[in-house]
Design a protein around this motif. Structure first.
Motif, PDB file in Angstrom:
ATOM      1  N   LEU A  32     -53.995   1.221 -18.123  1.00  0.00           N
ATOM      2  CA  LEU A  32     -54.267   2.534 -18.433  1.00  0.00           C
ATOM      3  C   LEU A  32     -55.559   2.899 -18.106  1.00  0.00           C
ATOM      4  N   GLU A  37     -51.267   3.242 -15.059  1.00  0.00           N
ATOM      5  CA  GLU A  37     -50.254   3.511 -15.766  1.00  0.00           C
ATOM      6  C   GLU A  37     -50.552   4.686 -16.725  1.00  0.00           C
ATOM      7  N   ALA A  38     -49.646   5.497 -17.233  1.00  0.00           N
ATOM      8  CA  ALA A  38     -50.034   6.439 -18.304  1.00  0.00           C
ATOM      9  C   ALA A  38     -49.059   6.198 -19.604  1.00  0.00           C
ATOM     10  N   ALA A  39     -49.958   6.263 -20.758  1.00  0.00           N
ATOM     11  CA  ALA A  39     -49.331   5.760 -22.077  1.00  0.00           C
ATOM     12  C   ALA A  39     -47.950   6.736 -22.354  1.00  0.00           C
ATOM     13  N   PRO A  40     -47.155   5.923 -22.477  1.00  0.00           N
ATOM     14  CA  PRO A  40     -45.779   6.505 -22.859  1.00  0.00           C
ATOM     15  C   PRO A  40     -45.584   6.969 -24.063  1.00  0.00           C
ATOM     16  N   THR A  41     -46.542   6.710 -25.030  1.00  0.00           N
ATOM     17  CA  THR A  41     -46.482   7.119 -26.572  1.00  0.00           C
ATOM     18  C   THR A  41     -47.627   7.292 -26.900  1.00  0.00           C
ATOM     19  N   ARG A  44     -49.453   4.087 -28.094  1.00  0.00           N
ATOM     20  CA  ARG A  44     -50.014   3.407 -26.890  1.00  0.00           C
ATOM     21  C   ARG A  44     -51.362   4.033 -26.364  1.00  0.00           C
ATOM     22  N   PRO A  95     -41.723   8.726 -26.382  1.00  0.00           N
ATOM     23  CA  PRO A  95     -41.659   9.252 -25.151  1.00  0.00           C
ATOM     24  C   PRO A  95     -40.995  10.440 -24.965  1.00  0.00           C
ATOM     25  N   ARG A 125     -49.100  16.220 -25.975  1.00  0.00           N
ATOM     26  CA  ARG A 125     -49.023  16.249 -24.598  1.00  0.00           C
ATOM     27  C   ARG A 125     -49.470  17.463 -23.825  1.00  0.00           C
ATOM     28  N   LEU A 129     -48.824  14.367 -20.236  1.00  0.00           N
ATOM     29  CA  LEU A 129     -49.800  13.213 -20.552  1.00  0.00           C
ATOM     30  C   LEU A 129     -50.085  13.520 -22.158  1.00  0.00           C
ATOM     31  N   TRP A 130     -50.059  12.280 -22.694  1.00  0.00           N
ATOM     32  CA  TRP A 130     -50.573  12.275 -24.124  1.00  0.00           C
ATOM     33  C   TRP A 130     -52.127  12.184 -24.076  1.00  0.00           C
TER      34      TRP A 130
END
Length: 137
Positions: A32, A37-41, A44, A95, A125, A129-130
């Motif tokens: 990340l 990658e992007a944080a899914p939650t 995360r 998600p 979001r 994105l979070w």
């Protein structure tokens, strides 16, 4: 104090991730931090932000901060060593959610003295994105 653009402290990719996931830094939060990658939650993202504090990655912290509350710059104290993260709970943040909270306790030492930070963080979001918005009272 390091400048906003200071390079993060070296963290060996094969070492355990500071977030406590049990995975390697490279495969966990390192992915990340390097935008692989992007944080899914929301949780995360919270874990990756804790790890960013642990490795001194101020740039990642700023990049994942909500635009409405993001400081213009961020200086991390190199004397502060983050020593553990405990997730205490949360709401939403999955998600398929657009907002969520994560309550956590982060342990650290500063000047040889142990301490901890307890916070209930709010995440939302932005463009899918979070981002970290703020701490709830």
């Amino acid at each position: 104090m390091p400048k906003k653009n200071a390079r993060p402290r070296a963290s060996a990719p094969e070492r355990p991730c500071p977030c406590g996931s049990g995975g390697s830094y490279a495969d966990c939060c390192g992915a990340l931090h390097r935008s692989r990658e992007a944080a899914p939650t929301a949780e995360r993202l919270m874990r990756s932000r804790y790890s960013a504090f642990a490795v001194g990655d101020a740039e990642y912290l700023l990049r994942t901060w909500h635009p409405s509350t993001r400081p213009a710059s961020l200086e991390l104290d190199p004397r502060q060593r983050w020593t553990g993260l405990e997730i205490l709970g949360g709401t939403g943040g999955g998600p398929f959610h657009t907002e969520g909270t994560v309550e956590f306790r982060a342990r650290f030492t500063e000047g040889g003295r142990a301490s901890s930070l307890h916070e209930n963080s709010r995440f939302v979001r932005v463009e899918g994105l979070w981002t970290y918005l703020d701490a709830l009272d």
